[in-house]
Enzyme design. Structure first.
Site, PDB file in Angstrom:
ATOM      1  CG  ASP A   1      -8.799  -3.645  -4.518  1.00 48.84           C
ATOM      2  OD1 ASP A   1      -9.251  -2.819  -3.768  1.00 48.84           O
ATOM      3  OD2 ASP A   1      -9.490  -3.927  -4.442  1.00 48.84           O
TER       4      ASP A   1
ATOM      5  CE1 TYR B   1     -13.409  -7.973   1.490  1.00 48.92           C
ATOM      6  CE2 TYR B   1     -11.575  -8.666  -0.098  1.00 48.92           C
ATOM      7  CZ  TYR B   1     -11.794  -7.839   0.939  1.00 48.92           C
ATOM      8  OH  TYR B   1     -10.997  -7.219   1.956  1.00 48.92           O
TER       9      TYR B   1
ATOM     10  NE  ARG C   1      -4.296   2.670   3.454  1.00 51.37           N
ATOM     11  CZ  ARG C   1      -4.284   1.720   4.119  1.00 51.37           C
ATOM     12  NH1 ARG C   1      -6.338   1.724   4.221  1.00 51.37           N
ATOM     13  NH2 ARG C   1      -4.177   0.933   4.679  1.00 51.37           N
TER      14      ARG C   1
ATOM     15  NE  ARG D   1      -9.149   7.758  -5.747  1.00 49.69           N
ATOM     16  CZ  ARG D   1      -9.453   7.321  -4.847  1.00 49.69           C
ATOM     17  NH1 ARG D   1      -8.992   6.051  -4.002  1.00 49.69           N
ATOM     18  NH2 ARG D   1     -11.015   6.499  -4.420  1.00 49.69           N
TER      19      ARG D   1
ATOM     20  NE  ARG E   1      -4.121  -2.181   1.959  1.00 51.34           N
ATOM     21  CZ  ARG E   1      -4.880  -2.555   3.655  1.00 51.34           C
ATOM     22  NH1 ARG E   1      -4.443  -1.452   4.055  1.00 51.34           N
ATOM     23  NH2 ARG E   1      -5.832  -3.370   3.325  1.00 51.34           N
TER      24      ARG E   1
END
Length: 370
Positions: free
Chosen positions: A95, A170, A50, A59, A46
């Site tokens: 992702d 998921y 972020r 973004r 990551r």
């Protein structure tokens, strides 16, 4: 020996490299293949986004999955931490649910929640909605990789995919879960459906990795983020065969692979047996101990606790040194956090960690092996 290093670490044997270091080989790839040179490679899971202000600027107003589908934006975001930190590898900005969406699953990433599946997979009748991934529909991924490889030069691009168990969790739960109750119930209650689902997901993950490698990615990581919720017996029966199928297809492409999960200390030997070149280790198990568990045929990656990024620098720096010393007992070590970069991490702290690893890594590794 550091005060935080296990007392029995002095009994660890000096690791032997499988092949002498090649000065022309990128240090990340050399470590993954257990032919580590003097420089200790480092990257962060990551690392793209972020915590970076420049990430939030580019973004702004763009959804996560939309951003992943724009090659120019993916290129810019992927390059941001390379420019800022000086890491030894760039991880593709994407992702793990991107291939599911490309394969036709109605999935979105909801801010503050994570991936949300519109129609969860709960029965055999739902299985037909999990279709093969058409590589042609992932052209935007291949284009992102090609743009990045042209920009990165000698720095390898790390491709990645989600492992079948984590993707299945998921799909079955409908989103993130604390106990994976529905997932485990299907796994043990309807093994035939479970294996059929994971077989399809393994093919999707392997195809997604193939798209990245054929476009120029030089190493891949298979994330089984939530496998640590499993007992070893269930992992071996229900999960490892499907992860092994993905990793075998990556190996056939000629690139090294990393296999990572959180809370997987008891699963490390089984994860290694699934066939990666490198086993990612979270912060719960010292790397020297992890290497003993997985054996001499695998390098390790990790494993600074991300929570410690908030600690005073002198304390944090010594923990970084501890990780380097412990990793020296493995036949190859890629420095990383034990999980992803937290969103509140100070980018300047990450820069200091990279500088420490590069400046002090060789001497600390040599000291640990005396």
């Amino acid at each position: 020996m550091s005060a935080t290093e296990p007392a029995h670490s002095a009994t660890y044997a000096r690791p032997a490299a499988a092949v002498p270091p090649d000065s022309a080989e990128p240090v990340l790839l050399a470590a993954a293949r257990r032919r580590q040179g003097e420089r200790l490679p480092i990257w962060f899971m990551r690392q793209a986004g972020r915590s970076l202000p420049e990430y939030h600027r580019v973004r702004e107003g763009v959804g996560m999955l939309e951003a992943c589908a724009r090659p120019e934006l993916v290129t810019e975001i992927t390059l941001q931490p390379v420019r800022r930190y000086g890491v030894d590898g760039a991880v593709l900005y994407s992702d793990i649910v991107v291939p599911l969406r490309v394969a036709g699953i109605d999935v979105d990433i909801v801010a503050g929640t994570g991936p949300v599946i519109a129609e969860p997979i709960r029965s055999r009748g739902d299985l037909d909605r999990v279709r093969p991934l058409d590589p042609g529909r992932a052209d935007f991924v291949a284009e992102s990789v090609r743009l990045l490889v042209a920009e990165l030069g000698p720095i390898p691009l790390i491709g990645f995919a989600g492992a079948p168990f984590t993707l299945a969790s998921y799909l079955i739960e409908g989103g993130p879960s604390k106990d994976y109750a529905r997932t485990k119930a299907m796994m043990v209650g309807d093994p035939e459906l479970w294996h059929d689902l994971c077989g399809r997901l393994a093919d999707i993950a392997a195809t997604f990795l193939t798209v990245q490698v054929e476009a120029g990615a030089q190493i891949v990581q298979l994330f089984d983020s939530w496998a640590g919720s499993l007992a070893p017996v269930d992992y071996l029966r229900f999960v490892q065969p499907h992860s092994a199928a993905v990793l075998a297809r990556a190996a056939a492409l000629g690139v090294p692979s990393i296999h990572f999960g959180v809370g997987t200390g008891e699963l490390l030997p089984a994860m290694a047996a699934a066939g990666p070149d490198v086993v990612g280790v979270d912060w719960r198990v010292p790397l020297a101990e992890a290497s003993l568990r997985i054996g001499p045929d695998h390098a390790v990656q990790g494993n600074l606790d991300p929570a410690l990024l908030q600690a005073p620098w002198p304390v944090l720096a010594e923990r970084v040194r501890d990780v380097i010393r412990s990793g020296a007992h493995a036949p190859g070590h890629i420095f990383n956090l034990g999980h992803g970069v937290p969103p509140n991490a100070d980018p300047d702290v990450l820069t200091k960690i990279v500088e420490l690893v590069h400046a002090e890594g060789p001497a600390l590794r040599a000291e640990a092996l005396v």
